[in-house]
Design an enzyme around this catalytic site. Structure first.
Site, short mmCIF file in Angstrom:
data_model
loop_
_atom_site.label_atom_id
_atom_site.label_comp_id
_atom_site.label_asym_id
_atom_site.label_seq_id
_atom_site.Cartn_x
_atom_site.Cartn_y
_atom_site.Cartn_z
N CYS A 115 0.82 -1.23 0.00
CA CYS A 115 0.00 0.00 0.00
C CYS A 115 0.85 1.27 0.00
CB CYS A 115 -0.94 0.01 1.19
SG CYS A 115 -2.15 -1.31 1.14
N HIS A 254 -3.29 7.61 2.03
CA HIS A 254 -3.66 6.27 1.57
C HIS A 254 -5.05 5.97 2.13
CE1 HIS A 254 -3.88 2.12 0.73
NE2 HIS A 254 -3.67 1.71 1.97
N ASN A 284 -10.04 0.15 -0.24
CA ASN A 284 -8.57 0.23 -0.23
C ASN A 284 -8.04 -0.37 -1.54
OD1 ASN A 284 -5.85 -0.07 0.18
ND2 ASN A 284 -6.03 -0.91 2.25
O1 UT7 Z 1 -3.73 -0.74 3.46
C1 UT7 Z 1 -2.84 -1.28 4.39
C2 UT7 Z 1 -3.14 -0.79 5.68
N1 UT7 Z 1 -4.29 -1.48 6.22
C3 UT7 Z 1 -4.96 -0.89 7.17
O2 UT7 Z 1 -4.64 0.21 7.53
C4 UT7 Z 1 -6.05 -1.67 7.84
C5 UT7 Z 1 -5.99 -1.37 9.30
N2 UT7 Z 1 -7.01 -2.02 10.08
C6 UT7 Z 1 -8.30 -1.66 10.03
O3 UT7 Z 1 -8.69 -0.84 9.24
C7 UT7 Z 1 -9.24 -2.24 11.06
O4 UT7 Z 1 -8.49 -2.92 12.03
C8 UT7 Z 1 -10.29 -3.18 10.46
C9 UT7 Z 1 -11.30 -2.41 9.65
C10 UT7 Z 1 -9.61 -4.24 9.61
C11 UT7 Z 1 -11.06 -3.92 11.57
O5 UT7 Z 1 -11.62 -2.99 12.48
P1 UT7 Z 1 -11.45 -3.24 14.05
O6 UT7 Z 1 -12.24 -2.19 14.72
O7 UT7 Z 1 -9.98 -3.29 14.32
O8 UT7 Z 1 -12.16 -4.61 14.25
P2 UT7 Z 1 -11.54 -5.98 14.79
O9 UT7 Z 1 -10.59 -6.55 13.83
O10 UT7 Z 1 -11.06 -5.72 16.16
O11 UT7 Z 1 -12.83 -6.88 14.82
C12 UT7 Z 1 -13.93 -6.60 15.67
C13 UT7 Z 1 -14.97 -7.70 15.54
C14 UT7 Z 1 -14.40 -9.09 15.66
O12 UT7 Z 1 -15.29 -9.84 16.41
P3 UT7 Z 1 -14.98 -10.17 17.96
O13 UT7 Z 1 -13.68 -10.92 17.94
O14 UT7 Z 1 -14.89 -8.84 18.62
O15 UT7 Z 1 -16.17 -10.98 18.36
C15 UT7 Z 1 -14.38 -9.61 14.23
O16 UT7 Z 1 -14.54 -11.01 14.17
O17 UT7 Z 1 -15.59 -7.64 14.25
C16 UT7 Z 1 -15.58 -8.95 13.64
N3 UT7 Z 1 -15.47 -8.76 12.19
C17 UT7 Z 1 -16.54 -8.56 11.40
N4 UT7 Z 1 -17.85 -8.49 11.67
C18 UT7 Z 1 -18.68 -8.24 10.63
C19 UT7 Z 1 -14.35 -8.73 11.44
N5 UT7 Z 1 -14.68 -8.51 10.15
C20 UT7 Z 1 -16.02 -8.39 10.10
C21 UT7 Z 1 -16.94 -8.14 9.07
N6 UT7 Z 1 -18.24 -8.07 9.38
N7 UT7 Z 1 -16.55 -7.95 7.78
#
Ligand code: UT7
Length: 327
Positions: A115, A254, A284
């Site tokens: 990225c 980005h 993204n």
């Molecule tokens: O381009 C390269 C750089 N990349 C980035 O900058 C990405 C950086 N990361 C992010 O943008 C965020 O961390 C995400 C958008 C990927 C995730 O957001 P988050 O607030 O960090 O959520 P999380 O990973 O902590 O997940 C929260 C919950 C989890 O459930 P539990 O374990 O709390 O029960 C996941 O299983 O959300 C669940 N989850 C989903 N639920 C519905 C994960 N993906 C999904 C989904 N739909 N698509």
């Protein structure tokens, strides 16, 4: 002193626009429009058609950038492409694009920094122009992440999209060395820390003996790195040029997550209308996200001569970087 000036930018997005709900339906994902919007700011993405390649999309974006810049194929002597989804291991996607555009001189190669790829490619092109190896360069970010996504992993597949963006750089004679008032790229700042390679990577590849060839991301981990590392690399760019945050006209970040983008805008004290945002519509697109955002800003007539434009990105590697340019 020679400076590389960004003459213009162009973009290309595949025709298939897929909303969050449609994506969930298409791939049978246990997700919701509300979750995706709330956590990432993404509302839809464009997905490449079967047979639509990174080189085809990069060619279209480059063509638009050249048209807008008023630059003909015969003037281009460097094609540098940032991509993590090349058409094939070799030849470089850059040479495919070079040929499609009818460019027959100079050199063409790919840069891989996920990225952060566009910022890396821009930095390489700027160095080569200032060093005298090229006079007029195409810098392109183009990606077909839909081909490396695990469509059963809702934690990553909802976040990415396909597309391409490009800018045209030209060598221009400038005034005093380091003059921050001068048009063109003022500085670029690149970083990598391979100790974090596994938090965002593709499992296997052409030189591996195993692996799925699919993207794996520890989203929360990447998020934590993003907030601190992007803040630091933005400060680095300002300090290197003796500028303050009040000098910034536009932030072109980005486009990975609206929460990260908002945090950076706030850090710089920029009103929301000074931050170029496409993540809601493009998701993204990795190395394509910054030049695509620049292309939109150019089409909307946002950048005015003399404006200070700040770019920043972080991605797999980890790699991260920033670039500061006077439009
Ligand atoms: O381009 C390269 C750089 N990349 C980035 O900058 C990405 C950086 N990361 C992010 O943008 C965020 O961390 C995400 C958008 C990927 C995730 O957001 P988050 O607030 O960090 O959520 P999380 O990973 O902590 O997940 C929260 C919950 C989890 O459930 P539990 O374990 O709390 O029960 C996941 O299983 O959300 C669940 N989850 C989903 N639920 C519905 C994960 N993906 C999904 C989904 N739909 N698509």
């Amino acid at each position: 002193m020679i400076r590389s000036r960004i003459l213009s930018a162009g973009g290309y997005l595949p025709a298939d626009v897929v909303s969050n709900d449609e994506l969930a339906r298409r791939y049978g994902l246990d997700t919701s429009d509300a979750w995706i919007r709330e956590r990432s700011g993404i509302g839809q993405r464009h997905l490449a058609a079967p047979g639509e390649t990174s080189s085809a999309m990069g060619t279209a974006a480059a063509r638009q950038a050249m048209e807008r810049a008023g630059v003909a194929a015969g003037e281009i002597d460097a094609v540098i492409v940032a991509t993590a989804t090349p058409d094939s291991s070799f030849p470089a996607t850059a040479v495919r694009i070079q040929a499609s555009l009818g460019i027959t001189r100079g050199f063409a190669f790919d840069v891989l920094a996920a990225c952060t790829g566009f910022v890396y490619a821009l930095s390489v092109a700027d160095s080569m122009i200032r060093g005298g190896s090229a006079r007029c360069a195409l810098v392109i970010g183009t990606e077909t992440y839909s081909r490396i996504l695990d469509w059963t992993d809702r934690g990553s597949c909802v976040l990415f999209g396909d597309g391409a963006g490009a800018v045209v750089l030209r060598a221009e004679e400038g005034e005093a060395r380091g003059g921050a008032a001068q048009r063109g790229i003022l500085s670029t700042h690149l970083h990598a820390d391979g100790r974090h390679a596994d938090i965002l990577h593709v499992e296997g590849g052409p030189g591996s003996t195993g692996g799925t060839g699919l993207l794996r991301m520890a989203g929360r981990e990447v998020f934590k790195h993003a907030v601190t590392k992007l803040a630091a690399v933005v400060d680095e760019a300002l300090a290197a040029n003796g500028l303050g945050r009040e000098d910034i006209s536009w932030l072109v970040p980005h486009q990975a997550n609206i929460r990260i983008i908002d945090a950076m805008g706030k850090k710089l004290g920029l009103p929301p209308e000074r931050v170029v945002v496409t993540v809601d519509r493009h998701a993204n697109t990795s190395a394509a996200s910054i030049p695509l955002a620049m292309a939109e800003a150019v089409a909307a007539g946002k950048f005015k001569p003399g404006d200070l434009v700040l770019l920043e990105a972080i991605g797999g590697g980890l790699t991260w970087g920033s670039a500061l340019a006077r439009w």
